[in-house]
Design an enzyme around this catalytic site. Structure first.
Site, PDB file in Angstrom:
ATOM      1  N   LEU A 161      51.074 -22.630   3.887  1.00 49.17           N
ATOM      2  CA  LEU A 161      52.479 -23.196   4.277  1.00 49.17           C
ATOM      3  C   LEU A 161      53.419 -21.880   4.212  1.00 49.17           C
ATOM      4  O   LEU A 161      53.836 -21.552   3.295  1.00 49.17           O
ATOM      5  CB  LEU A 161      52.906 -24.033   3.030  1.00 49.17           C
ATOM      6  CG  LEU A 161      53.919 -25.216   3.340  1.00 49.17           C
ATOM      7  CD1 LEU A 161      53.717 -25.959   4.532  1.00 49.17           C
ATOM      8  CD2 LEU A 161      53.966 -26.194   1.957  1.00 49.17           C
ATOM      9  N   HIS A 162      53.231 -21.240   5.233  1.00 51.25           N
ATOM     10  CA  HIS A 162      53.837 -19.803   5.679  1.00 51.25           C
ATOM     11  C   HIS A 162      55.515 -19.680   5.377  1.00 51.25           C
ATOM     12  O   HIS A 162      55.818 -18.905   4.311  1.00 51.25           O
ATOM     13  CB  HIS A 162      53.621 -19.521   6.932  1.00 51.25           C
ATOM     14  CG  HIS A 162      52.243 -19.527   7.489  1.00 51.25           C
ATOM     15  ND1 HIS A 162      51.269 -18.579   7.236  1.00 51.25           N
ATOM     16  CD2 HIS A 162      51.598 -20.595   8.235  1.00 51.25           C
ATOM     17  CE1 HIS A 162      50.173 -19.025   7.981  1.00 51.25           C
ATOM     18  NE2 HIS A 162      50.271 -20.065   8.655  1.00 51.25           N
ATOM     19  N   ASP A 163      56.220 -20.568   6.125  1.00 48.76           N
ATOM     20  CA  ASP A 163      57.604 -20.301   6.137  1.00 48.76           C
ATOM     21  C   ASP A 163      58.254 -20.440   4.914  1.00 48.76           C
ATOM     22  O   ASP A 163      59.307 -19.814   4.148  1.00 48.76           O
ATOM     23  CB  ASP A 163      58.460 -20.795   7.216  1.00 48.76           C
ATOM     24  CG  ASP A 163      57.779 -20.240   8.661  1.00 48.76           C
ATOM     25  OD1 ASP A 163      57.339 -19.188   8.428  1.00 48.76           O
ATOM     26  OD2 ASP A 163      58.145 -21.035   9.389  1.00 48.76           O
ATOM     27  N   THR A 187      51.010 -15.815   2.543  1.00 47.62           N
ATOM     28  CA  THR A 187      50.982 -17.309   2.976  1.00 47.62           C
ATOM     29  C   THR A 187      49.639 -18.058   2.971  1.00 47.62           C
ATOM     30  O   THR A 187      49.585 -19.094   2.748  1.00 47.62           O
ATOM     31  CB  THR A 187      51.645 -17.388   4.335  1.00 47.62           C
ATOM     32  OG1 THR A 187      50.798 -16.731   5.306  1.00 47.62           O
ATOM     33  CG2 THR A 187      53.166 -16.668   4.415  1.00 47.62           C
TER      34      THR A 187
END
Ligand SMILES: [Ca+2]
Length: 315
Positions: free
Chosen positions: A244-246, A198
């Site tokens: 922008l992890h998720d 991520t």
């Protein structure tokens, strides 16, 4: 067409990056059939995460999606939140109206269990984007569901990038390490999006502009959310933009070819005060512990952001 879409339940603690992950899923009905969204306490308390989940559905123009509230605290610990990252509401940045769509009466954990029992075995994928409390509670309450889950694709953990909430732990795993331990020991096919990948999904200025230039409410909201997120991350990491992890989770389900990783053993530290919540990934294969998860390490960032802009542009 809908019959070809993969059935998913998104378990989430929105969170600006959760919002983008959910928007991507809701914008992609040919790929993903969102059976429901289950909220959990994490980035902010449960009363806000369940509300934020509904705000995001309405932003996507999908007020008919079922949203459920789940566990309001970790299995055996006090809740740790992350307002320092996400702001007081969890969705700071854009000015979004309170949702009109209802919250479902059923508890999120019961929805997860009932759905897995009702759908054909091996056809439902769980997508946890927050602490794993709802997932572990469902597995404890109805152990038979484990063999019916097609796959769990989750955001959490880190190996080379180590930690973001402590020097050695990533936030989602740290908040409820016992729940993570139960999940990783479940025998379910797990794909992990750790900070290692991520942190390569960075919203640069040009990528932020691409969202804003969509000229839609969803595009503007994403640009404003990532603007807000970025302030914190730039100060902390000095990076080119916010990770922008998720959305890595929902992008993986749509275009797995954008990602690469290794099938390795991953164990969760639940005892040590110093390294609580660490995801001990045997990346180099130095133990004989059996692989239990596909740990993603890299992505095609340009392809990832092109997919996001294209799909969110539909909303
Ligand atoms: Ca999240």
């Amino acid at each position: 067409m809908a019959s070809l879409a993969r059935k998913i339940i998104i378990d989430t603690d929105p969170g600006q990056d959760d919002a983008v992950a959910i928007l991507l899923a809701l914008a992609s009905p040919e790929d993903l059939d969102v059976l429901g969204i289950t909220a959990v306490a994490g980035n902010v308390p449960l009363d806000l995460t369940q509300k934020n989940a509904r705000i995001i559905c309405e932003l996507a123009g999908k007020a008919d999606v079922k949203v459920f509230a789940g566990c309001d605290r970790p299995l055996g610990r006090d809740l740790v939140t992350a307002e320092h990252v996400h702001g007081k509401t969890g969705l700071d940045g854009p000015d979004l109206a309170d949702p009109k769509m209802p919250l479902q009466d059923q508890h999120a954990v019961d929805f997860i269990i009932d759905t897995l029992l009702a759908e054909p075995s091996g056809t439902v994928t769980l997508c946890p984007l927050g602490p794993l409390t709802n997932i572990a509670t469902a597995l404890q309450k109805a152990p038979d569901i484990a063999q019916r889950i097609q796959q769990i694709v989750l955001m959490g953990g880190a190996y080379f990038e180590v930690g973001n909430i402590t020097p050695t732990a990533e936030f989602n795993i740290y908040v409820d390490p016992e729940a993570a331990d139960i999940t990783f020991k479940s025998g379910i096919d797990i794909v992990v999006m750790p900070l290692d990948v991520t942190h390569k999904a960075l919203v640069t200025r040009a990528r932020n502009d691409a969202f804003r230039d969509l000229g839609t409410p969803a595009g503007s909201a994403v640009a404003q959310m990532t603007d807000f997120f970025e302030r914190f991350d730039k100060e902390k990491y000095g990076s080119a933009g916010a990770p922008l992890h998720d959305p890595c989770v929902t992008a993986y389900l749509i275009k797995p070819e954008l990602f690469t990783g290794r099938h390795v053993n991953v164990e969760i530290e639940t005892q040590s005060e110093l390294t609580l919540g660490m995801t001990v990934a045997d990346w180099w294969g130095v133990t004989d512990r059996a692989p239990n998860a596909t740990f993603i390490g890299d992505l095609d960032a340009d392809g990832f952001f092109a997919l996001l802009a294209e799909r969110i542009g539909r909303l």
